[in-house]
Design a protein around this motif. Structure first.
Motif, PDB file in Angstrom:
ATOM      1  N   LEU A  66       8.270  21.185 -14.517  1.00 19.24           N
ATOM      2  CA  LEU A  66       9.550  20.988 -15.194  1.00 19.24           C
ATOM      3  C   LEU A  66       9.327  20.461 -16.609  1.00 19.24           C
ATOM      4  O   LEU A  66      10.028  20.845 -17.547  1.00 19.24           O
ATOM      5  CB  LEU A  66      10.423  20.005 -14.409  1.00 19.24           C
ATOM      6  CG  LEU A  66      11.152  20.569 -13.186  1.00 19.24           C
ATOM      7  CD1 LEU A  66      11.770  19.446 -12.377  1.00 19.24           C
ATOM      8  CD2 LEU A  66      12.203  21.584 -13.609  1.00 19.24           C
ATOM      9  N   GLU A  67       8.334  19.596 -16.754  1.00 14.61           N
ATOM     10  CA  GLU A  67       8.011  19.055 -18.068  1.00 14.61           C
ATOM     11  C   GLU A  67       7.535  20.164 -19.010  1.00 14.61           C
ATOM     12  O   GLU A  67       7.943  20.240 -20.170  1.00 14.61           O
ATOM     13  CB  GLU A  67       6.928  17.983 -17.929  1.00 14.61           C
ATOM     14  CG  GLU A  67       6.691  17.160 -19.175  1.00 14.61           C
ATOM     15  CD  GLU A  67       5.722  16.014 -18.933  1.00 14.61           C
ATOM     16  OE1 GLU A  67       5.638  15.130 -19.807  1.00 14.61           O
ATOM     17  OE2 GLU A  67       5.044  16.004 -17.881  1.00 14.61           O
ATOM     18  N   VAL A  68       6.687  21.037 -18.483  1.00  9.99           N
ATOM     19  CA  VAL A  68       6.190  22.164 -19.285  1.00  9.99           C
ATOM     20  C   VAL A  68       7.343  23.100 -19.642  1.00  9.99           C
ATOM     21  O   VAL A  68       7.456  23.556 -20.782  1.00  9.99           O
ATOM     22  CB  VAL A  68       5.083  22.928 -18.527  1.00  9.99           C
ATOM     23  CG1 VAL A  68       4.724  24.217 -19.268  1.00  9.99           C
ATOM     24  CG2 VAL A  68       3.841  22.051 -18.370  1.00  9.99           C
ATOM     25  N   LEU A  69       8.212  23.380 -18.680  1.00 13.52           N
ATOM     26  CA  LEU A  69       9.359  24.255 -18.944  1.00 13.52           C
ATOM     27  C   LEU A  69      10.254  23.664 -20.027  1.00 13.52           C
ATOM     28  O   LEU A  69      10.737  24.386 -20.908  1.00 13.52           O
ATOM     29  CB  LEU A  69      10.162  24.458 -17.655  1.00 13.52           C
ATOM     30  CG  LEU A  69      11.446  25.284 -17.772  1.00 13.52           C
ATOM     31  CD1 LEU A  69      11.153  26.674 -18.325  1.00 13.52           C
ATOM     32  CD2 LEU A  69      12.146  25.384 -16.417  1.00 13.52           C
ATOM     33  N   HIS A  70      10.459  22.384 -19.986  1.00 16.22           N
ATOM     34  CA  HIS A  70      11.282  21.717 -20.996  1.00 16.22           C
ATOM     35  C   HIS A  70      10.672  21.896 -22.378  1.00 16.22           C
ATOM     36  O   HIS A  70      11.376  22.172 -23.363  1.00 16.22           O
ATOM     37  CB  HIS A  70      11.429  20.239 -20.665  1.00 16.22           C
ATOM     38  CG  HIS A  70      12.449  19.528 -21.501  1.00 16.22           C
ATOM     39  ND1 HIS A  70      12.211  19.174 -22.815  1.00 16.22           N
ATOM     40  CD2 HIS A  70      13.724  19.131 -21.227  1.00 16.22           C
ATOM     41  CE1 HIS A  70      13.276  18.578 -23.304  1.00 16.22           C
ATOM     42  NE2 HIS A  70      14.215  18.545 -22.373  1.00 16.22           N
ATOM     43  N   LEU A  71       9.351  21.761 -22.470  1.00 13.16           N
ATOM     44  CA  LEU A  71       8.673  21.906 -23.760  1.00 13.16           C
ATOM     45  C   LEU A  71       8.704  23.357 -24.245  1.00 13.16           C
ATOM     46  O   LEU A  71       8.825  23.620 -25.440  1.00 13.16           O
ATOM     47  CB  LEU A  71       7.231  21.398 -23.645  1.00 13.16           C
ATOM     48  CG  LEU A  71       7.086  19.887 -23.395  1.00 13.16           C
ATOM     49  CD1 LEU A  71       5.626  19.513 -23.169  1.00 13.16           C
ATOM     50  CD2 LEU A  71       7.664  19.096 -24.557  1.00 13.16           C
ATOM     51  N   SER A  85       2.292  30.351 -16.067  1.00 15.97           N
ATOM     52  CA  SER A  85       2.230  31.438 -15.083  1.00 15.97           C
ATOM     53  C   SER A  85       2.893  31.033 -13.773  1.00 15.97           C
ATOM     54  O   SER A  85       3.654  31.820 -13.180  1.00 15.97           O
ATOM     55  CB  SER A  85       0.767  31.817 -14.838  1.00 15.97           C
ATOM     56  OG  SER A  85       0.664  32.833 -13.859  1.00 15.97           O
ATOM     57  N   ARG A  86       2.638  29.809 -13.318  1.00 20.21           N
ATOM     58  CA  ARG A  86       3.259  29.330 -12.075  1.00 20.21           C
ATOM     59  C   ARG A  86       4.775  29.245 -12.205  1.00 20.21           C
ATOM     60  O   ARG A  86       5.518  29.607 -11.281  1.00 20.21           O
ATOM     61  CB  ARG A  86       2.706  27.948 -11.713  1.00 20.21           C
ATOM     62  CG  ARG A  86       1.277  27.935 -11.203  1.00 20.21           C
ATOM     63  CD  ARG A  86       0.815  26.512 -10.967  1.00 20.21           C
ATOM     64  NE  ARG A  86      -0.571  26.440 -10.561  1.00 20.21           N
ATOM     65  CZ  ARG A  86      -1.262  25.309 -10.483  1.00 20.21           C
ATOM     66  NH1 ARG A  86      -0.675  24.157 -10.785  1.00 20.21           N
ATOM     67  NH2 ARG A  86      -2.516  25.323 -10.105  1.00 20.21           N
ATOM     68  N   ILE A  87       5.222  28.755 -13.346  1.00 20.68           N
ATOM     69  CA  ILE A  87       6.666  28.620 -13.585  1.00 20.68           C
ATOM     70  C   ILE A  87       7.343  29.985 -13.510  1.00 20.68           C
ATOM     71  O   ILE A  87       8.366  30.154 -12.840  1.00 20.68           O
ATOM     72  CB  ILE A  87       6.922  27.962 -14.953  1.00 20.68           C
ATOM     73  CG1 ILE A  87       6.509  26.487 -14.929  1.00 20.68           C
ATOM     74  CG2 ILE A  87       8.399  28.084 -15.350  1.00 20.68           C
ATOM     75  CD1 ILE A  87       6.430  25.838 -16.294  1.00 20.68           C
ATOM     76  N   LEU A  88       6.770  30.957 -14.209  1.00 21.43           N
ATOM     77  CA  LEU A  88       7.361  32.300 -14.221  1.00 21.43           C
ATOM     78  C   LEU A  88       7.377  32.903 -12.821  1.00 21.43           C
ATOM     79  O   LEU A  88       8.363  33.525 -12.408  1.00 21.43           O
ATOM     80  CB  LEU A  88       6.581  33.203 -15.175  1.00 21.43           C
ATOM     81  CG  LEU A  88       6.569  32.783 -16.651  1.00 21.43           C
ATOM     82  CD1 LEU A  88       5.772  33.800 -17.478  1.00 21.43           C
ATOM     83  CD2 LEU A  88       7.974  32.644 -17.206  1.00 21.43           C
ATOM     84  N   THR A  89       6.281  32.708 -12.078  1.00 26.86           N
ATOM     85  CA  THR A  89       6.195  33.266 -10.728  1.00 26.86           C
ATOM     86  C   THR A  89       7.207  32.617  -9.794  1.00 26.86           C
ATOM     87  O   THR A  89       7.930  33.301  -9.059  1.00 26.86           O
ATOM     88  CB  THR A  89       4.776  33.074 -10.161  1.00 26.86           C
ATOM     89  OG1 THR A  89       3.835  33.764 -10.999  1.00 26.86           O
ATOM     90  CG2 THR A  89       4.679  33.627  -8.749  1.00 26.86           C
ATOM     91  N   LYS A  90       7.279  31.299  -9.821  1.00 30.08           N
ATOM     92  CA  LYS A  90       8.190  30.582  -8.925  1.00 30.08           C
ATOM     93  C   LYS A  90       9.656  30.924  -9.184  1.00 30.08           C
ATOM     94  O   LYS A  90      10.452  31.029  -8.250  1.00 30.08           O
ATOM     95  CB  LYS A  90       7.995  29.071  -9.077  1.00 30.08           C
ATOM     96  CG  LYS A  90       6.756  28.520  -8.387  1.00 30.08           C
ATOM     97  CD  LYS A  90       6.739  26.999  -8.472  1.00 30.08           C
ATOM     98  CE  LYS A  90       5.584  26.403  -7.691  1.00 30.08           C
ATOM     99  NZ  LYS A  90       5.594  24.924  -7.712  1.00 30.08           N
ATOM    100  N   ASP A 129       9.010  36.515 -18.547  1.00 29.23           N
ATOM    101  CA  ASP A 129       8.213  35.970 -19.643  1.00 29.23           C
ATOM    102  C   ASP A 129       8.810  34.657 -20.107  1.00 29.23           C
ATOM    103  O   ASP A 129       9.811  34.180 -19.568  1.00 29.23           O
ATOM    104  CB  ASP A 129       8.131  36.972 -20.808  1.00 29.23           C
ATOM    105  CG  ASP A 129       9.511  37.471 -21.236  1.00 29.23           C
ATOM    106  OD1 ASP A 129      10.450  36.648 -21.277  1.00 29.23           O
ATOM    107  OD2 ASP A 129       9.660  38.670 -21.530  1.00 29.23           O
ATOM    108  N   ARG A 130       8.197  34.043 -21.142  1.00 25.61           N
ATOM    109  CA  ARG A 130       8.662  32.721 -21.566  1.00 25.61           C
ATOM    110  C   ARG A 130      10.011  32.779 -22.263  1.00 25.61           C
ATOM    111  O   ARG A 130      10.715  31.766 -22.334  1.00 25.61           O
ATOM    112  CB  ARG A 130       7.595  32.011 -22.408  1.00 25.61           C
ATOM    113  CG  ARG A 130       7.423  32.490 -23.796  1.00 25.61           C
ATOM    114  CD  ARG A 130       6.146  31.921 -24.427  1.00 25.61           C
ATOM    115  NE  ARG A 130       6.194  30.507 -24.758  1.00 25.61           N
ATOM    116  CZ  ARG A 130       5.234  29.634 -24.430  1.00 25.61           C
ATOM    117  NH1 ARG A 130       4.179  30.030 -23.737  1.00 25.61           N
ATOM    118  NH2 ARG A 130       5.315  28.376 -24.803  1.00 25.61           N
ATOM    119  N   VAL A 131      10.413  33.940 -22.753  1.00 31.04           N
ATOM    120  CA  VAL A 131      11.761  34.086 -23.298  1.00 31.04           C
ATOM    121  C   VAL A 131      12.787  33.847 -22.194  1.00 31.04           C
ATOM    122  O   VAL A 131      13.749  33.097 -22.363  1.00 31.04           O
ATOM    123  CB  VAL A 131      11.956  35.482 -23.921  1.00 31.04           C
ATOM    124  CG1 VAL A 131      13.417  35.709 -24.246  1.00 31.04           C
ATOM    125  CG2 VAL A 131      11.103  35.633 -25.169  1.00 31.04           C
TER     126      VAL A 131
END
Length: 219
Positions: free
Chosen positions: A163-168, A194-199, A204-206
């Motif tokens: 969640l911290e990485v996603l926020h950044l 990669s884990r965030i996108l998969t979960k 992509d990050r957009v």
């Protein structure tokens, strides 16, 4: 030798289309396979030509670039196209909607030619192009208009670190900047992304940025 990246250029201004096409065709690894001046033609040409990347203007007659992007890359499209949206600061209110529609990234129309070429190559390679230096302005400025889902935490399955990485990511930081902020390696950041996108089932990050705003993770 690998085949050149096939590009469809869509802009209602002939001078801009010609300029983009000239710049793109001058590259040995890129090839313009078609040009058009409205969104409906963009959808039809993309279906027929199957380009690797569609360079899409926002404001166009008949069908605007946002709706054209949605038809080419939106939810439910069997074979989504890779769309690189070009915009100007005075049109930035449309960028969030373009990203929600499925665009793989955006560039400003007055960006240097090298950025356009890099953007096409980046999107063609399956990555997203979300310029960190303008993310806050283009997305954050319109966050107040975005209606969050009713229960922001209902379908979030990320760890606190993810969640911290996603926020950044949503705050416009690049992988190297995230690595510095969290005091971890860039490879570790890539693993988290990669884990965030998969979960979350994101492309992509957009889409990750859009997700973060929709779920109230960024205000």
């Amino acid at each position: 030798m690998t085949a050149p990246v096939r590009v469809l250029v869509c802009d209602d201004q002939a001078l801009i289309r010609t300029g983009f096409a000239t710049i793109i065709d001058a590259q040995p690894d890129l090839e313009v396979v078609g040009e058009c001046g409205d969104g409906r033609a963009a959808v039809e040409l993309a279906g027929r030509l199957q380009p690797d990347v569609v360079v899409m203007d926002v404001r166009m007659p008949v069908l605007d670039g946002i709706e054209a992007t949605r038809l080419l890359a939106g939810a439910g499209v069997a074979r989504p196209a890779k769309v690189l949206v070009v915009t100007t600061f005075n049109l930035d209110e449309y960028v969030y909607e373009a990203l929600r529609a499925g665009a793989s990234g955006f560039l400003l129309k007055d960006a240097p030619a090298a950025q356009l070429l890099n953007g096409i190559r980046t999107v063609a390679g399956g990555a997203a192009l979300l310029a960190p230096e303008v993310t806050r302005q283009l997305v954050g400025r319109y966050a107040a208009r975005i209606r969050p889902v009713e229960d922001p935490s209902a379908d979030i399955t990320l760890t606190p670190r993810e969640l911290e990485v996603l926020h950044l990511i949503a705050d416009g930081l690049s992988n190297s900047e995230i690595a510095t902020a969290l005091v971890i390696s860039q490879e570790t950041v890539k693993t988290y992304v990669s884990r965030i996108l998969t979960k979350l089932g994101l492309r992509d990050r957009v889409q990750a940025v859009v997700y973060a705003y929709r779920h109230g993770l960024v205000t």
